[in-house]
Enzyme design. Structure first.
Site, PDB file in Angstrom:
ATOM      1  N   PRO A 276       0.842  -1.211   0.000  1.00 25.13           N
ATOM      2  CA  PRO A 276       0.000   0.000   0.000  1.00 25.13           C
ATOM      3  C   PRO A 276       0.871   1.253   0.000  1.00 25.13           C
ATOM      4  O   PRO A 276       1.529   1.561   0.979  1.00 25.13           O
ATOM      5  CB  PRO A 276      -0.798  -0.131   1.303  1.00 25.13           C
ATOM      6  CG  PRO A 276       0.020  -1.023   2.176  1.00 25.13           C
ATOM      7  CD  PRO A 276       0.760  -1.950   1.267  1.00 25.13           C
ATOM      8  N   ASP A 452       5.918   2.201   1.958  1.00 25.36           N
ATOM      9  CA  ASP A 452       5.012   1.085   2.223  1.00 25.36           C
ATOM     10  C   ASP A 452       4.315   1.351   3.559  1.00 25.36           C
ATOM     11  O   ASP A 452       4.962   1.335   4.606  1.00 25.36           O
ATOM     12  CB  ASP A 452       5.810  -0.214   2.269  1.00 25.36           C
ATOM     13  CG  ASP A 452       4.931  -1.454   2.383  1.00 25.36           C
ATOM     14  OD1 ASP A 452       3.764  -1.333   2.811  1.00 25.36           O
ATOM     15  OD2 ASP A 452       5.424  -2.557   2.066  1.00 25.36           O
ATOM     16  N   HIS A 453       3.001   1.577   3.505  1.00 24.33           N
ATOM     17  CA  HIS A 453       2.279   1.947   4.724  1.00 24.33           C
ATOM     18  C   HIS A 453       2.149   0.792   5.718  1.00 24.33           C
ATOM     19  O   HIS A 453       1.752   0.995   6.865  1.00 24.33           O
ATOM     20  CB  HIS A 453       0.885   2.479   4.370  1.00 24.33           C
ATOM     21  CG  HIS A 453       0.426   3.594   5.260  1.00 24.33           C
ATOM     22  ND1 HIS A 453       0.851   3.736   6.557  1.00 24.33           N
ATOM     23  CD2 HIS A 453      -0.425   4.622   5.038  1.00 24.33           C
ATOM     24  CE1 HIS A 453       0.265   4.783   7.101  1.00 24.33           C
ATOM     25  NE2 HIS A 453      -0.504   5.351   6.197  1.00 24.33           N
ATOM     26  N   ARG A 454       2.482  -0.422   5.293  1.00 30.04           N
ATOM     27  CA  ARG A 454       2.512  -1.531   6.253  1.00 30.04           C
ATOM     28  C   ARG A 454       3.703  -1.389   7.185  1.00 30.04           C
ATOM     29  O   ARG A 454       3.665  -1.852   8.342  1.00 30.04           O
ATOM     30  CB  ARG A 454       2.618  -2.878   5.512  1.00 30.04           C
ATOM     31  CG  ARG A 454       1.452  -3.210   4.604  1.00 30.04           C
ATOM     32  CD  ARG A 454       1.740  -4.467   3.794  1.00 30.04           C
ATOM     33  NE  ARG A 454       2.926  -4.317   2.951  1.00 30.04           N
ATOM     34  CZ  ARG A 454       3.419  -5.282   2.177  1.00 30.04           C
ATOM     35  NH1 ARG A 454       2.827  -6.478   2.150  1.00 30.04           N
ATOM     36  NH2 ARG A 454       4.497  -5.064   1.441  1.00 30.04           N
TER      37      ARG A 454
END
Length: 482
Positions: A276, A452-454
Site C-alpha cells: 500500500p 510502504d504503509h505496512r
C-alpha cells in the site's frame, strides 16, 4: 575429434533464461579458456560469458536475439585434432543414438558449423529429460542427430492451437511456462508441445499466442522455437529468432516485451498492487547545498571525485535513516514479520537503453563522502555501459530516483519490490522564495517520498522526509547529525 559443449549458465541467483545479444566468435575461430564468446541479457542485466576450455568453435547453436533457457547448450567446441574428425564422427553416430547419451549428444562433425536453423535434438537442450518419447521428433539421420529435411512431420510442430496430448490429461509444463501461459491467456491443454517427453515450452506458448492473434496466417514468417526438434525446411535459410520489432500495419509497431523491460513491468505491477503506497511531498530551499557542492568541487582533497547534488542528497538520506532507523525495513509476507535492516543498500534508479534498472550501493551507510562519490560514479558508468551485474541489483533497502535531470518537478514513484521507500528528487530551479523576510531568487526543489504503509506510518514517513529536507536546507547538519 572431441566436441565439448558449453551450456547457458545461471549468471544470477535463480535466473532461468537469458537472451543472446551478441556473438564474439564464429565457427572455425580458435578460443581459449576464459575468453568471452558472447554477451547475453538476463532479466536483470547484460553479462559477458567466458568459455571454460580451449579449442576451435564447431557450431553456434542459437542466433543473436534468441532467448535460451539456463542449461541449454549454446556453443560447441572441437577440442581434439582436426584430422581425427572422420573417425570421431563415425564413432559418434551410435553413441548419439543411444538412450544413455540422449541428454547430451555429441555435436556431429559431418555438418557445416553454422548457426542452427535446422534444429537440434531436443534431448540436448533439456535439463530434466523425461522417459516418455517425443512423438514429433524426426527420425535420426546417419549422424545420430534429428534433421529437419528428413522429417515429413513438420506440420506436427506448427504453432497452430490444437489440443495437446490428444486433449487427455494435464499438459506438462514448468511453473514459469504455466505462469507465462496464464499471463498471455493461453490454455496449456490447447498448445502443441515440442519439448522432450511432450513438455510445453516457452516457445510453444509464444507460438500459440501469435497464432491466436493472427488466426488467418498460415504459418509465421519467422519460426519462434529455435530448438524445436523439427523445423520446416523453408525456415532453414531464415534467422531462427523473434524479430526486434514486428509491425502490424503502417499505423502501428509492436515491440516484444522481454529482458529488463519485461521484468521491470512485472515488478512494478506486483509492487503497486501488493504494497500500500503513500506519497508525501516537500518543497524547500537548497541554495546552501548548491553552494556546498561548488565548495567541495574546489576542495583539493576531493580532486578527481564527481561532486554533484545527488551525492549530497544520498548522504542526506543516509543521515535521515540513522535518525529514523525503522524506515529501513522490509515486509516478510510468509512469516508475517517486519525485518529491520541494520545496513543500507542504497538503490539509484538508472535509465538505460535496455530499460530502467536499480543497482544499489552496498553498505552505503558505512561509506565516507569520498567513498560514496566513487561508488555512485562507478554505478552510473557501469549502468550506462549495460554491464551492471545481477548481484548489484539485489538486496536493496531504499532507492533514490532523480527525475529532476529531465526537468520534472517531482513524481509519485513506485517502490522497488522488497523495499520500504523510494525518494523522487525533482529539478533544482531558481525561483522567487521568501528568505529572511525578503523575496529573493533561491534554488528550490521538491522531494516526493513513496513508502510502504505496512512498514511506515504517516508520522514516521513525515519525520523521515522532513529530516532529509532539513539536511539539504542546512547542510551543516551532515556533520552535526552524523
Amino acid at each position: 575429434m572431441t566436441i565439448r559443449e558449453f551450456k547457458m549458465p545461471d549468471v544470477g541467483e535463480g535466473l532461468t533464461e537469458a537472451e543472446i545479444l551478441k556473438w564474439y566468435v564464429q565457427p572455425g575461430d580458435t578460443v581459449t579458456d576464459g575468453q568471452v564468446v558472447c554477451e547475453v541479457e538476463t532479466a536483470k542485466a547484460a553479462v559477458e560469458l567466458p568459455i571454460p576450455f580451449d579449442g576451435v568453435v564447431h557450431a553456434l547453436l542459437f542466433e543473436e536475439g534468441v532467448t535460451v533457457d539456463v542449461g541449454q547448450v549454446i556453443i560447441s567446441v572441437q577440442t581434439g585434432p582436426a584430422d581425427e574428425a572422420p573417425a570421431e564422427a563415425a564413432a559418434a553416430a551410435p553413441v548419439a543414438a543411444a538412450p544413455a547419451a540422449a541428454a547430451e549428444p555429441e555435436a556431429p562433425a559431418a555438418r557445416q558449423p553454422v548457426l542452427v536453423g535446422y534444429g537440434v535434438s531436443t534431448a540436448s537442450t533439456k535439463r530434466r529429460p523425461r522417459k516418455a518419447p517425443q512423438p514429433a521428433v524426426a527420425a535420426q539421420n546417419g549422424t545420430g542427430v534429428a534433421h529437419a529435411a528428413a522429417a515429413p512431420a513438420a506440420p506436427a510442430v506448427s504453432p497452430a492451437v490444437v489440443p495437446a496430448q490428444g486433449g487427455a490429461g494435464k499438459a506438462l509444463a514448468k511453473p514459469p511456462v504455466r505462469k507465462l501461459a496464464k499471463d498471455l491467456g493461453i490454455d496449456l491443454a490447447a498448445v502443441v508441445p515440442t519439448g522432450d517427453g511432450g513438455v510445453v515450452t516457452r516457445e510453444d506458448v509464444h507460438a500459440a499466442a501469435a497464432a491466436a492473434i493472427a488466426p488467418q496466417t498460415v504459418a509465421p514468417a519467422v519460426p519462434v522455437a529455435p530448438a524445436a526438434p523439427v523445423v520446416p525446411a523453408a525456415a532453414q535459410a531464415a534467422p531462427v529468432q523473434a524479430p526486434a520489432e514486428v509491425s502490424g500495419s503502417a499505423r502501428e509497431t509492436r515491440i516484444p516485451v522481454k529482458g529488463v523491460r519485461k521484468v521491470t513491468a512485472q515488478a512494478m505491477v506486483g509492487s503497486a498492487f501488493t504494497a500500500p503506497h503513500v506519497t508525501e511531498f516537500i518543497t524547500f530551499d537548497v541554495t546552501r547545498t548548491m553552494k556546498l557542492v561548488q565548495e567541495l568541487k574546489d576542495d583539493p582533497d576531493l580532486a578527481g571525485l564527481r561532486i554533484n547534488p545527488l551525492l549530497l542528497i544520498a548522504k542526506a538520506v543516509l543521515v535521515a535513516i540513522r535518525r529514523n532507523p525503522d524506515v529501513n525495513a522490509s515486509w516478510d509476507e510468509a512469516a508475517q514479520e517486519i525485518v529491520l535492516k541494520h545496513y543500507v543498500n542504497l538503490g539509484i534508479a538508472a535509465a538505460t537503453p535496455r530499460g530502467l534498472i536499480v543497482p544499489n550501493i552496498k553498505d552505503a551507510h558505512a561509506k565516507t563522502l569520498g567513498e560514496l562519490s566513487q561508488a555512485l560514479s562507478g554505478l552510473v558508468a557501469t549502468a550506462r555501459e549495460g554491464k551492471t551485474s545481477p548481484a548489484d541489483m539485489q538486496h536493496g533497502t531504499i532507492t533514490i530516483t532523480n527525475v529532476g535531470v529531465f526537468g520534472v518537478d517531482t513524481g509519485t514513484p513506485i517502490l522497488n519490490p522488497g523495499e520500504s521507500a523510494i525518494l523522487a528528487v525533482g529539478a533544482i530551479k531558481l525561483q522567487p522564495w521568501v528568505h529572511k523576510g525578503k523575496v529573493k531568487a533561491r534554488h528550490v526543489t521538491t522531494l516526493a517520498l513513496s513508502f510502504d504503509h505496512r512498514l511506515i506510518d504517516g508520522e514516521l514517513g513525515s519525520r523521515f522526509l522532513a529530516d532529509i529536507a532539513a539536511v539539504l536546507e542546512h547542510p551543516r547538519r551532515l556533520i552535526t547529525w552524523s
